[in-house]
Design a protein around this motif. Structure first.
Motif, mmCIF file in Angstrom:
data_model
loop_
_atom_site.group_PDB
_atom_site.id
_atom_site.type_symbol
_atom_site.label_atom_id
_atom_site.label_comp_id
_atom_site.label_asym_id
_atom_site.label_seq_id
_atom_site.Cartn_x
_atom_site.Cartn_y
_atom_site.Cartn_z
ATOM 1 N N PRO A 146 5.684 -11.710 -0.681
ATOM 2 C CA PRO A 146 5.361 -10.798 0.416
ATOM 3 C C PRO A 146 4.874 -11.546 1.654
ATOM 4 O O PRO A 146 4.502 -12.722 1.589
ATOM 5 C CB PRO A 146 4.235 -9.946 -0.176
ATOM 6 C CG PRO A 146 3.527 -10.897 -1.094
ATOM 7 C CD PRO A 146 4.608 -11.767 -1.688
ATOM 8 N N ARG A 147 4.868 -10.836 2.759
ATOM 9 C CA ARG A 147 4.222 -11.320 3.975
ATOM 10 C C ARG A 147 3.012 -10.434 4.205
ATOM 11 O O ARG A 147 3.134 -9.278 4.608
ATOM 12 C CB ARG A 147 5.169 -11.249 5.172
ATOM 13 C CG ARG A 147 6.319 -12.241 5.098
ATOM 14 C CD ARG A 147 7.151 -12.198 6.359
ATOM 15 N NE ARG A 147 6.342 -12.513 7.537
ATOM 16 C CZ ARG A 147 6.756 -12.354 8.789
ATOM 17 N NH1 ARG A 147 7.958 -11.862 9.023
ATOM 18 N NH2 ARG A 147 5.979 -12.661 9.804
ATOM 19 N N SER A 201 0.161 -5.546 4.573
ATOM 20 C CA SER A 201 1.488 -6.069 4.895
ATOM 21 C C SER A 201 1.509 -6.531 6.345
ATOM 22 O O SER A 201 0.913 -5.909 7.221
ATOM 23 C CB SER A 201 2.543 -4.968 4.706
ATOM 24 O OG SER A 201 2.606 -4.542 3.372
ATOM 25 N N GLN A 233 6.992 -6.638 8.041
ATOM 26 C CA GLN A 233 7.265 -6.131 6.696
ATOM 27 C C GLN A 233 6.927 -4.655 6.601
ATOM 28 O O GLN A 233 7.667 -3.872 5.986
ATOM 29 C CB GLN A 233 6.462 -6.932 5.668
ATOM 30 C CG GLN A 233 6.641 -6.435 4.230
ATOM 31 C CD GLN A 233 5.950 -7.327 3.230
ATOM 32 O OE1 GLN A 233 6.287 -8.510 3.105
ATOM 33 N NE2 GLN A 233 4.973 -6.791 2.512
ATOM 34 N N GLU A 248 9.017 -1.446 5.156
ATOM 35 C CA GLU A 248 8.445 -0.636 4.067
ATOM 36 C C GLU A 248 8.462 0.839 4.431
ATOM 37 O O GLU A 248 8.788 1.702 3.604
ATOM 38 C CB GLU A 248 7.015 -1.081 3.788
ATOM 39 C CG GLU A 248 6.896 -2.445 3.118
ATOM 40 C CD GLU A 248 5.464 -2.934 3.043
ATOM 41 O OE1 GLU A 248 5.223 -3.907 2.308
ATOM 42 O OE2 GLU A 248 4.579 -2.359 3.705
ATOM 43 N N PHE A 269 13.546 -9.161 10.293
ATOM 44 C CA PHE A 269 13.001 -8.953 8.947
ATOM 45 C C PHE A 269 13.860 -7.954 8.185
ATOM 46 O O PHE A 269 14.145 -8.148 6.995
ATOM 47 C CB PHE A 269 11.563 -8.457 9.014
ATOM 48 C CG PHE A 269 10.891 -8.407 7.665
ATOM 49 C CD1 PHE A 269 10.118 -9.472 7.227
ATOM 50 C CD2 PHE A 269 11.054 -7.319 6.815
ATOM 51 C CE1 PHE A 269 9.528 -9.446 5.964
ATOM 52 C CE2 PHE A 269 10.467 -7.283 5.562
ATOM 53 C CZ PHE A 269 9.695 -8.348 5.142
ATOM 54 N N GLY A 275 15.942 -9.180 4.822
ATOM 55 C CA GLY A 275 15.171 -8.830 3.643
ATOM 56 C C GLY A 275 15.953 -7.982 2.666
ATOM 57 O O GLY A 275 17.093 -7.563 2.921
#
Length: 314
Positions: free
Chosen positions: A116-117, A127, A131, A135, A167, A171
């Motif tokens: 995770p970041r 987060s 990220q 999400e 991202f 991702g």
């Protein structure tokens, strides 16, 4: 002779913040007291003083307690820490890095993400903004996601529409495809969620995208006024009016409108009803004005792509 001192002697518990049942025991708070009126149960095994202010941040802190140092706030919970405007979502969300750290608690959704970041915000692991944007794509609609993106870009200098898109496209999180699409609509310098909603209504209908919070002025080159959404070629401005301005703001707005009239500008004002109940009438008016004033690139007919996102309530 062995040491018979109590290892918990002198342990001080701040009950104004969420705490675990184990910490209550260290502080010599009896289970019967925890169940009484002095405390509020937030989650299984997590409590807080009954007179502590109930805030979104308090519930996020409480949700993290069962996970110790192994979890961080993510999804809607991270959005609450960042104060990102999102729809009301009931559950808290915690992400851990291995399945071994996953815990099942009613009201808490636990996610597993190996790499995770995460960052620290107000003393809470959350987060990273880029990220978080992806999400949220698994929880909110396209328009609400663009609202979140505009907010993150405005309030976090290192976050840009490009970093959000990067991202999302690189991702593998659920919602990455929607996040990539939403990132293409995210803009800088947006000052309110309603500005975002109005802009998205316009763009999804197939109209040219207006410039955001742009300074305009008279023919002598003097920049004098700022409008929410601007079509400079046709001297048309679209403004959202929340009708909550103090008297001084209302007077300034009146002066701006008079100056705009003198300069040959047309201001179209939109209120909340024009977005949440009758977006069709809002689009009809904006479309008509832009056509009459000769704005380049205005199609003869509007797209229906806005309709799934802005229901008409008659």
């Amino acid at each position: 002779m062995g040491d018979t001192s109590d290892p918990d002697e002198g342990f001080v518990l701040d009950t104004s913040r969420p705490f675990s049942r184990a910490d209550a025991a260290k502080a010599k708070i009896k289970p019967s007291t925890l169940r009484g009126p002095r405390f509020t149960r937030l989650f299984s095994g997590v409590y807080v003083a009954a007179d502590a202010p109930a805030t979104p941040l308090q519930r996020v802190q409480a949700a993290l307690i069962p996970f110790g140092e192994n979890g961080f706030a993510s999804h809607a919970s991270a959005a609450r820490v960042y104060e990102v405007p999102i729809p009301t979502l009931p559950d808290e969300h915690v992400t851990v890095t291995t399945a071994a750290h996953r815990r099942a608690h009613p009201g808490i959704v636990c996610h597993v993400l190996r790499k995770p970041r995460a960052v620290v915000m107000d003393g809470i692991g959350v987060s990273a903004p880029d990220q978080l944007f992806t999400e949220l794509a698994s929880q909110v609609s396209l328009v609400d996601l663009v609202v979140a993106g505009d907010h993150l870009v405005r309030h976090h200098p290192r976050v840009t529409p490009a970093t959000l898109a990067d991202f999302a496209t690189t991702g593998t999180l659920p919602g990455s495809r929607l996040a990539a699409r939403a990132a293409s609509y995210v803009r800088e310098n947006v000052r309110s969620p309603m500005e975002t909603r109005l802009r998205m209504l316009i763009v999804l209908a197939g109209l040219p995208e207006p410039r955001i919070n742009t300074l305009v002025g008279s023919g002598d080159g003097m920049l004098k006024r700022e409008h929410d959404l601007v079509y400079a070629a046709s001297k048309t401005a679209i403004e959202y009016d929340g009708k909550q301005h103090p008297a001084e703001q209302w007077e300034r707005d009146l002066e701006r409108r008079e100056e705009a009239d003198d300069d040959g500008w047309r201001i179209v004002t939109v209120v909340a009803k024009g977005i949440y109940r009758r977006p069709d009438l809002t689009l009809e008016k904006i479309h008509r004005v832009l056509l009459v004033r000769g704005e380049p690139g205005v199609p003869p007919h509007l797209s229906d792509a806005w309709r799934p996102h802005f229901p008409v309530i008659r």
